[in-house]
Motif scaffolding. Structure first.
Motif: not given
Length: 185
Positions: A112-113, A116, A176-177, A179-181, A183-184
């Motif tokens: 996903y990076k 991005k 992006l969502q 990826l954020k999920t 990473q969190e």
């Protein structure tokens, strides 16, 4: 320690691990869904290339430098986009859902990076080049087509571009969502 003790210890270890292992089925389903979406995208882009190439020969763009440049830009951008999707699909196929959860998650984050980077650097550049190719072709459309058909092409292009932009934006925000999920968690 006797063999029976070792066997009991191993069985307890495997049963306790089995209860703590994550369920990979949702991950497999999500990867299959992504692969199908990429195949659909490739089909749409392939159809677009076929239409552009047919139009290229229909208007004999190879005979004149202006239409040749415009059509080459249009076709070239779509070919690059197809190549990007094929490479992305190959990378997606390499993600192994049978790895440990941490390794699987790391592979997804890396995937996903890269998506991005595509979304914020390469795709906008391709869209600009595509619009330049269309602008070049617009000059020739205006000269050689009836005004009604010319306006139809321009309006259709603008509407299609807006729809495409909204679709791409929605997909980018979704990735992006994800990826954020990832990473969190």
């Amino acid at each position: 320690m006797e063999f029976k003790d070792i066997e009991n210890t191993w069985q307890q270890h495997t049963t306790s691990e089995a209860t703590t292992l994550p369920d990979f089925e949702p991950a497999k389903q999500q990867l299959n869904y992504l692969r199908k979406k990429q195949q659909l995208t490739q089909l749409i882009l392939g159809s677009t290339i076929a239409i552009l190439i047919a139009f290229f020969f229909y208007i004999a763009a190879y005979k004149y430098s202006g239409p040749l440049i415009g059509m080459s830009l249009l076709i070239g951008v779509v070919l690059v986009r197809v190549f990007i999707e094929i490479r992305s699909q190959q990378k997606l196929k390499k993600i192994n859902v049978l790895l440990s959860f941490v390794a699987f998650k790391a592979q997804l984050i890396a995937y996903y990076k890269k998506r991005k980077t595509l979304a914020f650097r390469i795709i906008p550049a391709l869209l600009i080049i595509y619009n330049i190719g269309f602008a070049i072709m617009t000059y020739y459309f205006y000269q050689y087509l009836s005004r009604g058909f010319f306006y139809y092409i321009v309006i259709s292009y603008i509407v299609s571009f807006i729809i495409l932009f909204i679709f791409i934006r929605k997909q980018v925000l979704k990735e992006l969502q994800i990826l954020k999920t990832l990473q969190e968690s």
